[in-house]
Enzyme design. Structure first.
Site, PDB file in Angstrom:
ATOM      1  CG  HIS A  19      -6.635  13.172  12.333  1.00 54.88           C
ATOM      2  ND1 HIS A  19      -7.837  13.332  13.013  1.00 54.88           N
ATOM      3  CD2 HIS A  19      -5.700  13.736  13.144  1.00 54.88           C
ATOM      4  CE1 HIS A  19      -7.612  13.950  14.161  1.00 54.88           C
ATOM      5  NE2 HIS A  19      -6.309  14.190  14.273  1.00 54.88           N
ATOM      6  CG  HIS A  21      -2.346  17.465  14.398  1.00 54.22           C
ATOM      7  ND1 HIS A  21      -3.133  18.499  14.854  1.00 54.22           N
ATOM      8  CD2 HIS A  21      -3.075  16.340  14.588  1.00 54.22           C
ATOM      9  CE1 HIS A  21      -4.273  18.029  15.317  1.00 54.22           C
ATOM     10  NE2 HIS A  21      -4.274  16.706  15.172  1.00 54.22           N
ATOM     11  N   GLY A 178      -7.172  20.266  20.401  1.00 57.17           N
ATOM     12  CA  GLY A 178      -6.729  20.648  21.743  1.00 57.17           C
ATOM     13  C   GLY A 178      -7.382  19.775  22.799  1.00 57.17           C
ATOM     14  CG  HIS A 205      -9.214  16.498  17.278  1.00 55.64           C
ATOM     15  ND1 HIS A 205      -8.939  17.399  16.280  1.00 55.64           N
ATOM     16  CD2 HIS A 205      -8.113  15.696  17.394  1.00 55.64           C
ATOM     17  CE1 HIS A 205      -7.725  17.161  15.807  1.00 55.64           C
ATOM     18  NE2 HIS A 205      -7.198  16.138  16.450  1.00 55.64           N
ATOM     19  CD  GLU A 208      -7.289  12.517  21.016  1.00 58.22           C
ATOM     20  OE1 GLU A 208      -7.741  13.666  20.873  1.00 58.22           O
ATOM     21  OE2 GLU A 208      -6.106  12.219  20.734  1.00 58.22           O
ATOM     22  CG  ASP A 297      -3.419  12.510  16.121  1.00 59.78           C
ATOM     23  OD1 ASP A 297      -3.881  13.506  15.531  1.00 59.78           O
ATOM     24  OD2 ASP A 297      -3.580  12.310  17.339  1.00 59.78           O
TER      25      ASP A 297
HETATM   26  O1  LIG Z   1      -4.700  14.015  19.221  1.00 59.42           O
HETATM   27  C1  LIG Z   1      -4.931  15.228  19.373  1.00 59.42           C
HETATM   28  N1  LIG Z   1      -6.052  15.627  20.016  1.00 59.42           N
HETATM   29  C2  LIG Z   1      -6.376  16.918  20.205  1.00 59.42           C
HETATM   30  N2  LIG Z   1      -5.586  17.915  19.780  1.00 59.42           N
HETATM   31  C3  LIG Z   1      -4.450  17.588  19.145  1.00 59.42           C
HETATM   32  C4  LIG Z   1      -4.077  16.265  18.910  1.00 59.42           C
HETATM   33  N3  LIG Z   1      -2.886  16.275  18.278  1.00 59.42           N
HETATM   34  C5  LIG Z   1      -2.537  17.564  18.111  1.00 59.42           C
HETATM   35  N4  LIG Z   1      -3.469  18.366  18.660  1.00 59.42           N
HETATM   36  C6  LIG Z   1      -3.466  19.817  18.767  1.00 59.42           C
HETATM   37  O2  LIG Z   1      -3.742  20.374  17.501  1.00 59.42           O
HETATM   38  C7  LIG Z   1      -2.943  21.542  17.357  1.00 59.42           C
HETATM   39  C8  LIG Z   1      -2.886  21.960  15.912  1.00 59.42           C
HETATM   40  O3  LIG Z   1      -2.218  21.048  15.113  1.00 59.42           O
HETATM   41  C9  LIG Z   1      -1.641  21.146  17.997  1.00 59.42           C
HETATM   42  O4  LIG Z   1      -0.841  22.264  18.339  1.00 59.42           O
HETATM   43  C10 LIG Z   1      -2.089  20.367  19.196  1.00 59.42           C
HETATM   44  O5  LIG Z   1      -2.295  21.217  20.303  1.00 59.42           O
HETATM   45 ZN   LIG Z   2      -5.423  15.043  15.929  1.00 59.66          ZN
END
Ligand SMILES: O=c1[nH]cnc2c1ncn2[C@@H]1O[C@H](CO)[C@@H](O)[C@H]1O
Ligand SMILES: [Zn+2]
Length: 368
Positions: A19, A21, A178, A205, A208, A297
């Site tokens: 996980h 991004h 998101g 996701h 959280e 993350d």
């Molecule tokens: O921890 C998180 N929780 C929810 N969404 C996230 C998290 N980290 C990043 N993104 C979202 O995932 C998109 C694609 O990578 C990012 O642009 C961000 O808006």
């Molecule tokens: Zn994430």
């Protein structure tokens, strides 16, 4: 007696990252260079160290929406094939330096079309960067495509189709990311059902920025094979003196079906999903034998890497060498590549590397 696990040894342990991004892990120095070359003037500073601090300060406010606000800038400078390829290539390099042997990187292609790139080109550019990175750095990188939960179901259907179209080219899964509150996964059922009918991998996701209901929906409505974060699953358990004394049917199901939880310790503190490392439910999940994995993350926003997440597990939860070996193997078992490839990595990469490190540790002088 328990040997001290040095930071250097944690770095060298073969780690599996499920996980992570792309747009949350790009180097601050790269963001600055791309901004300069593209005449993007909206960055708060053109100094890479200051920018890195700025991202982290913005992310560390205890709320998921605030955490997500910095992504505007990283996405703004990743709007060309070259920029995406570079970010993907550097991502692989950074993972290799961090001792990661296998990584699944995720991103949302629809955030990279502002300058007219089509989704196919967006995905191809990232995969090109991974290919080059794999060749130069000798680790394995695969891609997960995210749909964004605040957008409509046509968007998520398109992203699901895109992910499945690229299944033989390096895309191994589909995710929903998101802001979570107010955007239940159930709203994107058609995308998930499309993936299910295509025998494709799903992670979502959940738990959280919202409660256990979101985890329940992700699994029982949408068919998620893994859960991103799942922190609030603890709300389905009664805990007394660190022991789970009673479990609701959802937690029991997650435990019994061995559903992998993609735990992101630092990120959870930054978004407020957990108040502190001391009170984070990770150790309870681990002790109760949930299938937990450790993840970064967003390495930029959360100012972390896998070695640091392992340090946290060592320092706050007393993780031993054997615990780390178990986490790496369980993470590899939970990966979205096919069974044979997972076995190959476990038996030919992870286990031999841990065996070598175990010998090194055994050779350390034991204090009398
Ligand atoms: O921890 C998180 N929780 C929810 N969404 C996230 C998290 N980290 C990043 N993104 C979202 O995932 C998109 C694609 O990578 C990012 O642009 C961000 O808006
Ligand atoms: Zn994430």
């Amino acid at each position: 007696m328990q040997k001290i696990l040095s930071d250097e040894m944690l770095n060298r342990m073969p780690k599996v990252l499920l996980h992570d991004h792309l747009d949350g892990s790009v180097r601050a120095s790269t963001v600055v260079e791309l901004a300069k070359s593209q005449n993007y003037s909206a960055l708060p500073t053109m100094n890479a160290d200051e920018l890195s601090d700025w991202f982290h300060r913005g992310a560390n406010k205890g709320s998921l929406p605030e955490y997500l606000s910095g992504f505007v800038h990283t996405c703004a400078v990743m709007q060309t094939p070259e920029a995406l390829e570079r970010a993907a290539y550097e991502h692989v390099e950074d993972c290799q330096k961090d001792g990661v042997c296998y990584v699944e990187v995720r991103f949302a292609p629809s955030l990279h079309t502002a300058n007219g790139m089509h989704w196919d080109e967006v995905v191809n550019s990232v995969l090109k960067g991974f290919d080059r990175g794999e060749r130069d750095f000798g680790i394995t990188a695969r891609l997960i495509i995210c749909a964004l939960r605040h957008l409509d179901s046509h968007h998520s259907e398109d992203m699901a189709q895109l992910a499945v179209d690229f299944r033989d080219k390096g895309v191994v899964g589909f995710d929903l990311a998101g802001e979570e509150g107010g955007y239940p996964p159930k709203k994107h059922l058609s995308a998930f059902h499309f993936c299910q009918r295509a025998n494709f991998n799903l992670t979502i996701h959940a738990g959280e920025g919202f409660g256990k209901e979101s985890i329940w929906q992700a699994i029982q409505w949408c068919g998620a094979h893994r859960i991103g974060h799942a922190t609030r699953l603890i709300d389905d358990m009664a805990v007394h003196e660190n022991e789970v004394i009673k479990m609701g049917s959802l937690a029991q199901y997650v435990l019994d079906k061995r559903i992998p939880l993609e735990i992101c310790l630092s990120s959870n503190i930054h978004t407020g999903a957990a108040a502190s490392f001391e009170t984070h439910p990770f150790k309870t999940f681990y002790n109760t034998k949930f299938r937990v994995t450790l993840n970064t993350d967003n390495r930029l926003m959360s100012n972390t890497n896998m070695t640091q997440e392992y340090q946290i597990a060592r320092d706050f939860y007393g993780f031993t060498f054997s615990d780390f070996e178990r986490i790496s193997i369980n993470s590899m078992k939970s990966a979205f590549i096919c069974y044979r490839e997972r076995c190959d990595l476990i038996y030919h990469v992870i286990k031999p590397a841990f065996a070598k490190l175990r010998d090194e540790l055994a050779a350390q002088e034991v204090p009398r």
